[in-house]
Design a protein around this motif. Structure first.
Motif, short mmCIF file in Angstrom:
data_model
loop_
_atom_site.label_atom_id
_atom_site.label_comp_id
_atom_site.label_asym_id
_atom_site.label_seq_id
_atom_site.Cartn_x
_atom_site.Cartn_y
_atom_site.Cartn_z
N GLU A 117 0.95 -1.07 -0.05
CA GLU A 117 -0.02 -0.08 0.02
C GLU A 117 0.75 1.16 -0.01
OE1 GLU A 117 -3.48 1.90 -0.26
OE2 GLU A 117 -3.28 -0.30 -0.04
N GLY A 118 0.38 2.47 -1.12
CA GLY A 118 1.20 3.30 -0.96
C GLY A 118 2.48 3.27 -1.67
N MET A 119 2.92 2.16 -2.42
CA MET A 119 4.21 2.17 -3.02
C MET A 119 4.22 2.72 -4.34
SD MET A 119 6.71 -1.28 -3.89
CE MET A 119 7.18 -1.25 -1.96
N ALA A 120 5.21 3.71 -4.65
CA ALA A 120 5.28 4.17 -5.98
C ALA A 120 5.89 3.09 -6.92
CB ALA A 120 6.33 5.26 -5.95
N VAL A 121 5.12 3.11 -8.06
CA VAL A 121 5.35 1.98 -8.98
C VAL A 121 5.73 2.51 -10.50
CG1 VAL A 121 4.92 -0.16 -10.11
CG2 VAL A 121 4.18 0.19 -7.60
N LYS A 122 6.80 2.26 -10.93
CA LYS A 122 6.91 2.76 -12.47
C LYS A 122 6.98 1.53 -13.31
CE LYS A 122 10.13 5.17 -15.64
NZ LYS A 122 11.44 5.74 -15.72
N GLY A 123 5.98 1.54 -14.23
CA GLY A 123 5.65 0.23 -15.12
C GLY A 123 4.07 -0.25 -14.78
N LYS A 124 3.30 -0.41 -15.87
CA LYS A 124 2.18 -0.99 -15.66
C LYS A 124 1.60 -1.60 -16.91
CE LYS A 124 -2.38 0.68 -13.76
NZ LYS A 124 -3.08 1.79 -13.50
N VAL A 125 0.60 -2.67 -16.58
CA VAL A 125 0.20 -3.47 -17.84
C VAL A 125 -0.67 -2.74 -18.18
CG1 VAL A 125 -1.19 -5.53 -18.28
CG2 VAL A 125 0.67 -5.60 -16.49
N ARG A 126 -0.67 -2.57 -19.63
CA ARG A 126 -1.61 -1.76 -20.43
C ARG A 126 -2.74 -2.71 -21.03
NH1 ARG A 126 -1.32 2.79 -23.33
NH2 ARG A 126 -0.46 3.80 -21.44
N THR A 127 -2.37 -3.88 -21.59
CA THR A 127 -3.26 -4.82 -22.37
C THR A 127 -2.81 -6.19 -22.15
OG1 THR A 127 -3.61 -3.19 -24.04
CG2 THR A 127 -4.24 -5.35 -24.47
#
Length: 452
Positions: A414-424
């Motif tokens: 919870e609250g962790m900053a993340v770089k990179g995300k699933v788009r599709t």
């Protein structure tokens, strides 16, 4: 004209390695990789990574444990998995000394029919004796080729002692199957538990003291030695500590058919969380370790001494984990099937120098090879299932239970900053998740019958 063409992305896990190209899909399979491919549907992946769908080879949906049941069903859990870029899960049968392994498989297949994505099973072996060898042969005929053992949890009947473990490994070796093992030494744990004061049971931090790294390392050493003498392939699940890794290194120096996985929680969390107000929510087995352990595991992961990342996804709600006064009264397990890929990309690729190619090996190629799914799964080769993840390496977001799909009201990150995300996410050529919208159909997942 192909059915779907994913254009302009950086393909990782293809037959030519990493390359900027178009990927074409016909029906449920990868049909071509090249330039200027034409499709009935075109998906723009410019600036994106195009990855093979992740394989989470260690999940527990609807698992009966500690008088309750893990909170994700096969429907809710596989929906969340797809939103996190996972297109295949491997769950477990619920073993029993009163039922046969084939019966356990048939029952679990009924539970799994609601899955949104493809799935396979490991067979949990409880109450092993040599007269049950026929059950393993029948399991293999049913498409289940990996068999799970515990060296702990004797009080619940799940522990297999060394003699029986060696016998079972001999059968597995003869059949060409795979033994997978939860490695914690029961005798060390029991000795420590018997010396605890009553007040220590009411302290959540005692969990780490009661199940120390030594118990993992001792069991890893014993298990791999027995496997070597029995001639069986063996895989250690959820490796959690520097001592456990040291034992694995020693074992692999004399036996090449030993592999291991670790989990995001052992890379990103430490036992310090047990001291917090909500420390009991982090109950897991193995216990969380020190920052030294997390660093050693990261180093080993980057050097690819550890073969894969799996999650041991076994979620519970806050109500299910309500504190009853003793750490031994909690169900053990954490959610993770949806969060693993973005977390390891963010913390590993973006921050620690893990290569994207290594990320694909850890999440897709190696699990597929170890569990007999390659190249149908785990790669973007011509003819492979079109399980594809389009991943935005630059999107920044904050992880929270409010923006996830797992059936929990608690997020360990919870609250962790993340770089990179699933788009599709595409499963066998079908877009089932895109830009935050899930469109999959319950029950569309298929059982993956494996062969030795």
């Amino acid at each position: 004209m192909y059915d779907v063409v994913i254009k302009g992305g950086l393909i990782v896990g293809g037959p030519m390695g990493t390359s900027k190209a178009d990927l074409a899909i016909s029906g449920e399979r990868v049909a071509a990789i090249g330039q200027d491919l034409k499709g009935k549907r075109v998906i723009d992946a410019s600036g994106m990574l195009v990855l093979p769908g992740a394989i989470d080879a260690h999940v527990h949906m609807e698992l009966p444990v500690s008088g309750t049941r893990s909170s994700d069903t096969f429907a809710s859990g596989t929906k969340a998995a797809a939103c996190g870029g996972v297109t295949t899960v491997i769950d477990f049968t619920v073993g029993s000394s009163q039922s046969s392994i084939p019966e356990d498989i048939e029952r679990r297949l009924v539970d799994a029919k609601r899955s949104y994505i493809d799935y396979a099973l490991h067979a949990e072996v409880i109450g092993w004796r040599k007269s049950r060898a026929w059950e393993m042969l029948k399991a293999i005929q049913l498409g289940v080729t990996s068999f799970k053992f515990f060296t702990a949890y004797g009080s619940s009947g799940r522990r297999t002692d060394r003699g029986a473990l060696f016998e079972a490994f001999q059968v597995i070796g003869e059949l060409g199957a795979l033994a997978i093992v939860h490695a914690e030494d029961e005798e060390i744990i029991n000795c420590i538990m018997s010396s605890l004061r009553d007040d220590e049971f009411s302290d959540m931090a005692t969990l780490a003291k009661a199940r120390p790294p030594l118990c993992e390392a001792t069991a890893v050493s014993d298990v791999v030695y027995l496997a070597e003498k029995a001639g069986a392939r063996v895989h250690i699940v959820h490796l959690s500590s520097a001592l456990g890794l040291e034992a694995l290194r020693r074992a692999k120096s004399f036996y090449r058919n030993a592999t291991a996985e670790t989990c995001p929680q052992y890379l990103l969390l430490t036992k310090d969380v047990y001291d917090g107000v909500d420390g009991y929510l982090y109950s897991a087995s193995p216990a969380l370790r020190s920052s030294h352990d997390t660093q050693v595991l990261w180093d080993a992961l980057i050097e690819e001494e550890i073969s894969m990342i799996a999650t041991d996804h076994c979620p519970f709600t806050r109500e299910q984990k309500a504190w009853k006064g003793r750490f031994t009264d909690l169900p053990y397990g954490l959610p993770g099937v949806e969060t693993a890929l973005p977390l390891i990309f963010s913390e590993g690729v973006s921050k620690r120098g893990l290569s994207v190619d290594a990320l694909v090996r850890l999440f897709a190629e190696n699990p597929a090879k170890i569990y007999g799914l390659f190249p149908q799964k785990g790669a973007l080769h011509i003819g492979s299932d079109a399980d594809v993840v389009i991943f935005d390496p630059d999107e920044e977001w904050t992880m929270s239970v409010d923006n996830l799909h797992m059936n929990v009201d608690f997020c360990p990150y919870e609250g962790m900053a993340v770089k990179g995300k699933v788009r599709t996410t595409l499963s066998r050529g079908e877009v089932i998740y895109n830009d935050g919208v899930f469109t999959g159909t319950e029950g569309r997942g298929r059982f993956l019958a494996r062969r030795v």
